[in-house]
Design a protein around this motif. Structure first.
Motif, PDB file in Angstrom:
ATOM      1  N   LYS A 192       0.821  -1.209   0.000  1.00  0.00           N
ATOM      2  CA  LYS A 192       0.000   0.000   0.000  1.00  0.00           C
ATOM      3  C   LYS A 192       0.857   1.262   0.000  1.00  0.00           C
ATOM      4  O   LYS A 192       0.580   2.221  -0.728  1.00  0.00           O
ATOM      5  CB  LYS A 192      -0.939   0.019   1.206  1.00  0.00           C
ATOM      6  CG  LYS A 192      -1.858   1.249   1.225  1.00  0.00           C
ATOM      7  CD  LYS A 192      -2.741   1.273   2.448  1.00  0.00           C
ATOM      8  CE  LYS A 192      -3.660   2.500   2.420  1.00  0.00           C
ATOM      9  NZ  LYS A 192      -2.921   3.777   2.341  1.00  0.00           N
TER      10      LYS A 192
ATOM     11  N   GLU B  99       2.389   1.781  -3.384  1.00  0.00           N
ATOM     12  CA  GLU B  99       1.376   2.294  -4.310  1.00  0.00           C
ATOM     13  C   GLU B  99       1.060   3.759  -4.032  1.00  0.00           C
ATOM     14  O   GLU B  99       0.862   4.548  -4.964  1.00  0.00           O
ATOM     15  CB  GLU B  99       0.112   1.449  -4.212  1.00  0.00           C
ATOM     16  CG  GLU B  99       0.280   0.054  -4.785  1.00  0.00           C
ATOM     17  CD  GLU B  99      -0.980  -0.776  -4.719  1.00  0.00           C
ATOM     18  OE1 GLU B  99      -1.075  -1.773  -5.464  1.00  0.00           O
ATOM     19  OE2 GLU B  99      -1.878  -0.440  -3.907  1.00  0.00           O
ATOM     20  N   ASP B 100       1.034   4.150  -2.757  1.00  0.00           N
ATOM     21  CA  ASP B 100       0.830   5.561  -2.408  1.00  0.00           C
ATOM     22  C   ASP B 100       1.934   6.424  -3.025  1.00  0.00           C
ATOM     23  O   ASP B 100       1.670   7.511  -3.557  1.00  0.00           O
ATOM     24  CB  ASP B 100       0.837   5.746  -0.886  1.00  0.00           C
ATOM     25  CG  ASP B 100      -0.456   5.296  -0.236  1.00  0.00           C
ATOM     26  OD1 ASP B 100      -1.460   5.107  -0.955  1.00  0.00           O
ATOM     27  OD2 ASP B 100      -0.459   5.112   0.998  1.00  0.00           O
TER      28      ASP B 100
ATOM     29  N   ARG C  41       6.673  -3.070  -6.992  1.00  0.00           N
ATOM     30  CA  ARG C  41       5.248  -3.408  -6.817  1.00  0.00           C
ATOM     31  C   ARG C  41       4.941  -4.754  -7.482  1.00  0.00           C
ATOM     32  O   ARG C  41       4.235  -5.591  -6.910  1.00  0.00           O
ATOM     33  CB  ARG C  41       4.381  -2.306  -7.425  1.00  0.00           C
ATOM     34  CG  ARG C  41       2.889  -2.583  -7.335  1.00  0.00           C
ATOM     35  CD  ARG C  41       2.085  -1.466  -7.991  1.00  0.00           C
ATOM     36  NE  ARG C  41       0.651  -1.757  -7.875  1.00  0.00           N
ATOM     37  CZ  ARG C  41      -0.041  -2.486  -8.746  1.00  0.00           C
ATOM     38  NH1 ARG C  41       0.584  -3.000  -9.796  1.00  0.00           N
ATOM     39  NH2 ARG C  41      -1.330  -2.708  -8.570  1.00  0.00           N
TER      40      ARG C  41
ATOM     41  N   ARG D  12      -8.874   4.332  -6.969  1.00  0.00           N
ATOM     42  CA  ARG D  12      -7.434   4.234  -6.697  1.00  0.00           C
ATOM     43  C   ARG D  12      -6.773   3.268  -7.675  1.00  0.00           C
ATOM     44  O   ARG D  12      -5.743   3.575  -8.278  1.00  0.00           O
ATOM     45  CB  ARG D  12      -7.238   3.764  -5.253  1.00  0.00           C
ATOM     46  CG  ARG D  12      -5.795   3.457  -4.867  1.00  0.00           C
ATOM     47  CD  ARG D  12      -5.778   2.786  -3.484  1.00  0.00           C
ATOM     48  NE  ARG D  12      -4.453   2.327  -3.123  1.00  0.00           N
ATOM     49  CZ  ARG D  12      -3.544   3.058  -2.499  1.00  0.00           C
ATOM     50  NH1 ARG D  12      -3.808   4.299  -2.187  1.00  0.00           N
ATOM     51  NH2 ARG D  12      -2.355   2.561  -2.187  1.00  0.00           N
ATOM     52  N   MET D  13      -7.374   2.093  -7.874  1.00  0.00           N
ATOM     53  CA  MET D  13      -6.811   1.107  -8.784  1.00  0.00           C
ATOM     54  C   MET D  13      -6.872   1.602 -10.226  1.00  0.00           C
ATOM     55  O   MET D  13      -5.972   1.313 -11.025  1.00  0.00           O
ATOM     56  CB  MET D  13      -7.560  -0.226  -8.642  1.00  0.00           C
ATOM     57  CG  MET D  13      -6.918  -1.371  -9.419  1.00  0.00           C
ATOM     58  SD  MET D  13      -5.238  -1.757  -8.856  1.00  0.00           S
ATOM     59  CE  MET D  13      -4.364  -1.821 -10.419  1.00  0.00           C
TER      60      MET D  13
ATOM     61  N   LEU E 154      -3.861   3.725 -10.652  1.00  0.00           N
ATOM     62  CA  LEU E 154      -2.648   2.908 -10.690  1.00  0.00           C
ATOM     63  C   LEU E 154      -2.501   2.214 -12.049  1.00  0.00           C
ATOM     64  O   LEU E 154      -1.415   2.157 -12.616  1.00  0.00           O
ATOM     65  CB  LEU E 154      -2.682   1.860  -9.572  1.00  0.00           C
ATOM     66  CG  LEU E 154      -2.309   2.333  -8.175  1.00  0.00           C
ATOM     67  CD1 LEU E 154      -2.686   1.285  -7.130  1.00  0.00           C
ATOM     68  CD2 LEU E 154      -0.819   2.664  -8.086  1.00  0.00           C
TER      69      LEU E 154
END
Length: 321
Positions: A83, A86-87, A137, A213-214, A217
């Motif tokens: 997480k 990803e942030d 990731r 959010r995804m 990404l």
């Protein structure tokens, strides 16, 4: 049974010690010692801890690669947390893409300071950091889906492979048609006809996580510039000489390994021994290897993709040869 139990307890102790110490050399030695034994173990606890050791190794590797770019990482970035990684990607990529969201807005002022200090080098460094973070990731996701814990969805692997092969064949035929049409006008001129295939930046409808959010990404992940390891597109065909056209087989890259790349997929889904189920796959193209090894995509995510961006560009230099 007792001897086996004692061996398991010994391995668990070694793994936990290595994770706690965060010593890269110690982690490397232990992984090499255990990686060929885990598939035969009856202990789920041992397997789970072994995967944690791999994730620890990935974090230590990323930490080493980012040593010279610490100032680019957002505050409190934890490379041991998916997480948090990803942030960091959302903040850095958002600032680079000039997004107006909470992630980018939080990082932009800091990035402006880096630009003032480093000038044009700041952008190159930011992209370099993003490349490393995307690779990290991918590794974390691959280890979370390690074959010791879950099975790869082979039907989706097969579908993606078929879709990519079909797209390559279609793009190749289009490129040849364009080349035939322009051939009379290219004599004595320098030209480049380039065809590429990339994933659509729209999150696949079948993807398990449909959060905003995804979606962000995925958009950043599908940017060839932000997520590469030296190669940019899933597939790329370049033609410079009208009389030296690569064959379709050359574009598909099906000539080096008896027309099949399935032998590499075990390693690319986080496993260092051949998986019997993967060996049942046939006619796996180079694209599957390229996107999961040379690029930074996790096979466990991209198998949901069904839409692609295909481009065909032609450039000519009027200068006579």
């Amino acid at each position: 049974m007792e001897k086996s139990y004692l061996k398991t307890e010994s391995y668990l102790s070694e793994i936990k010690e290595a994770i706690y110490s965060k010593n890269r050399e110690q982690t490397d030695v232990l992984i090499k010692k255990l990686r060929h034994q885990m598939s035969d173990s009856d202990s789920q606890e041992l397997k789970t801890n072994y995967i944690s050791l791999w994730k620890n190794w990935a974090a230590l590797k990323a930490e080493h690669e980012l040593e010279d770019y610490k100032e680019y990482l957002p505050d409190n970035t934890d490379l041991f947390s998916l997480k948090s990684v990803e942030d960091a990607i959302l903040k850095l990529a958002g600032a680079y893409e000039s997004e107006e969201d909470e992630y980018a807005l939080a990082y932009k002022p800091y990035y402006r300071e880096l630009e003032r200090h480093y000038g044009n080098e700041a952008e190159d460094s930011l992209i370099g950091v993003l490349n490393i973070l995307f690779e990290h990731r991918k590794n974390l996701i691959n280890f979370e889906h390690h074959p010791l814990l879950s099975k790869l969805k082979l039907e989706l692997v097969d579908r993606l492979n078929s879709l990519l092969m079909a797209k390559q064949k279609d793009l190749y035929n289009r490129a040849i048609c364009v080349l035939s049409a322009i051939k009379p006008y290219t004599r004595g001129k320098i030209f480049n006809l380039k065809a590429t295939i990339d994933f659509s930046e729209k999150l696949p409808e079948e993807f398990p996580d449909q959060s905003s959010r995804m979606k962000k990404l995925w958009k950043y992940m599908c940017s060839p510039e932000l997520n590469n390891r030296g190669e940019f597109s899933i597939a790329e065909l370049s033609i410079y000489e009208p009389d030296e056209i690569p064959s379709l087989n050359h574009f598909l890259y099906l000539c080096d390994y008896e027309d099949d790349w399935s032998h590499l997929l075990s390693g690319e889904c986080g496993c260092y021994y051949l998986l019997p189920e993967i060996q049942t796959l046939r006619n796996i193209g180079y694209c599957m290897h390229n996107l999961t090894d040379h690029l930074n995509y996790s096979i466990h995510e991209v198998i949901y993709a069904t839409d692609f961006k295909c481009s065909l560009n032609f450039e000519v230099d009027e200068m006579e040869l």
